[in-house]
Design an enzyme around this catalytic site. Sequence first.
Site, PDB file in Angstrom:
ATOM      1  N   GLU A  66       2.175 -10.947  -3.784  1.00 36.97           N
ATOM      2  CA  GLU A  66       0.757 -10.621  -3.558  1.00 36.97           C
ATOM      3  C   GLU A  66       0.206 -11.657  -2.589  1.00 36.97           C
ATOM      4  O   GLU A  66       0.077 -12.833  -2.919  1.00 36.97           O
ATOM      5  CB  GLU A  66       0.034 -10.640  -4.909  1.00 36.97           C
ATOM      6  N   SER A  67      -0.112 -11.199  -1.388  1.00 38.13           N
ATOM      7  CA  SER A  67      -0.398 -12.142  -0.310  1.00 38.13           C
ATOM      8  C   SER A  67      -1.647 -12.987  -0.561  1.00 38.13           C
ATOM      9  O   SER A  67      -1.704 -14.158  -0.165  1.00 38.13           O
ATOM     10  CB  SER A  67      -0.508 -11.405   1.027  1.00 38.13           C
ATOM     11  N   CYS A  97       7.421  -8.784   3.458  1.00 39.89           N
ATOM     12  CA  CYS A  97       6.310  -8.027   2.867  1.00 39.89           C
ATOM     13  C   CYS A  97       5.054  -8.908   2.715  1.00 39.89           C
ATOM     14  O   CYS A  97       4.444  -9.242   3.724  1.00 39.89           O
ATOM     15  CB  CYS A  97       6.748  -7.379   1.568  1.00 39.89           C
ATOM     16  N   ARG A 124      -2.381  -4.541   5.816  1.00 34.84           N
ATOM     17  CA  ARG A 124      -1.952  -4.601   4.430  1.00 34.84           C
ATOM     18  C   ARG A 124      -2.022  -3.226   3.759  1.00 34.84           C
ATOM     19  O   ARG A 124      -2.922  -2.447   4.048  1.00 34.84           O
ATOM     20  CB  ARG A 124      -2.944  -5.541   3.757  1.00 34.84           C
ATOM     21  N   ILE A 153       7.609  -1.640  -0.640  1.00 27.79           N
ATOM     22  CA  ILE A 153       6.789  -1.597  -1.854  1.00 27.79           C
ATOM     23  C   ILE A 153       5.366  -2.004  -1.494  1.00 27.79           C
ATOM     24  O   ILE A 153       5.099  -3.165  -1.174  1.00 27.79           O
ATOM     25  CB  ILE A 153       7.362  -2.554  -2.928  1.00 27.79           C
ATOM     26  N   ARG A 154       4.489  -1.042  -1.506  1.00 28.75           N
ATOM     27  CA  ARG A 154       3.090  -1.296  -1.109  1.00 28.75           C
ATOM     28  C   ARG A 154       3.066  -2.162   0.153  1.00 28.75           C
ATOM     29  O   ARG A 154       2.421  -3.212   0.222  1.00 28.75           O
ATOM     30  CB  ARG A 154       2.336  -1.973  -2.244  1.00 28.75           C
ATOM     31  N   HIS A 190      11.900  -5.398   1.904  1.00 26.35           N
ATOM     32  CA  HIS A 190      12.452  -6.426   1.005  1.00 26.35           C
ATOM     33  C   HIS A 190      13.982  -6.473   1.032  1.00 26.35           C
ATOM     34  O   HIS A 190      14.628  -5.942   0.109  1.00 26.35           O
ATOM     35  CB  HIS A 190      12.052  -6.098  -0.438  1.00 26.35           C
ATOM     36  N   GLU A 192      15.829  -8.693   0.048  1.00 25.12           N
ATOM     37  CA  GLU A 192      16.310  -9.405  -1.140  1.00 25.12           C
ATOM     38  C   GLU A 192      16.488  -8.473  -2.336  1.00 25.12           C
ATOM     39  O   GLU A 192      17.047  -8.877  -3.353  1.00 25.12           O
ATOM     40  CB  GLU A 192      15.351 -10.555  -1.482  1.00 25.12           C
TER      41      GLU A 192
HETATM   42  N1  GLN Z   1       0.640  -5.254  -1.017  1.00 25.66           N
HETATM   43  C1  GLN Z   1       1.036  -6.632  -1.156  1.00 25.66           C
HETATM   44  C2  GLN Z   1       0.017  -7.574  -0.504  1.00 25.66           C
HETATM   45  O1  GLN Z   1      -0.803  -7.154   0.234  1.00 25.66           O
HETATM   46  C3  GLN Z   1       2.413  -6.879  -0.569  1.00 25.66           C
HETATM   47  C4  GLN Z   1       3.433  -6.097  -1.362  1.00 25.66           C
HETATM   48  C5  GLN Z   1       4.781  -6.706  -1.422  1.00 25.66           C
HETATM   49  O2  GLN Z   1       5.013  -7.872  -1.089  1.00 25.66           O
HETATM   50  N2  GLN Z   1       5.715  -5.924  -1.901  1.00 25.66           N
HETATM   51  O3  GLN Z   1       0.082  -8.737  -0.775  1.00 25.66           O
END
Ligand code: GLN
Length: 209
Positions: A66-67, A97, A124, A153-154, A190, A192
């Site tokens: 989560e940034s 990400c 984002r 993922i998102r 990702h 990883e």
């Molecule tokens: N949506 C997340 C963000 O804005 C990033 C998602 C992720 O790292 N898989 O921080």
Amino acid sequence: MSKLPHSASLASKGSATTTPRIGVLGLQGDFSEHLTTLRGMGAQGVDVRRPEQLDDIDGLIIPGGESTTIGKLAQSYGIIPKLRERAAQGMPVWGTCAGAIFLAKDVPGHPHPLAELMDITVERNAFGRQIDSFESDIDVEGMAGGPFHAVFIRAPKITRIGPGVVVLARLSDGTVVAVRDGTLLATSFHPELTRDERFHRLFLSLGKG
Ligand code: GLN
């Protein structure tokens, strides 16, 4: 340039015995998956949480997560100025990400702090919500062995690249999802989370000259 305790490049300087020490920012997110991948490849994976640890590594990975949280924690732990200093010395840095968001100079609407190291604009959550997460096989510039199975993922989109930034991969609709600027690397996805180590190997080769 200041003397570095380990080789300034990720590559061992002619000595087969030097194992690269690669830090993973362990404040939040999926840092343990990066550490597992690195250690499985024979690199030393170091969980980095304090600024002084940045003096003792040959490269740093910022994980997904989560940034906003990563940015706030990085600021309160005093990581950002030291990271900028080490990146300016040529230490390779890779953001996956949320890590790519953390590295970008421009993230519309995102609250600071961020590291702001790479001249890219990153949007984002640009593919939609968590439920819109997806996987895709992508061709990566210069990567042998066929397409890379990428997990989103998102995920963010890289919507602008500055001069000097090179596109490494796009989705079939043209969306940029992997870029490199010298020793800086950013991926929307990702690596990883898959067993494919090729992106980690690419990162380890970044300092090679
Ligand atoms: N949506 C997340 C963000 O804005 C990033 C998602 C992720 O790292 N898989 O921080």
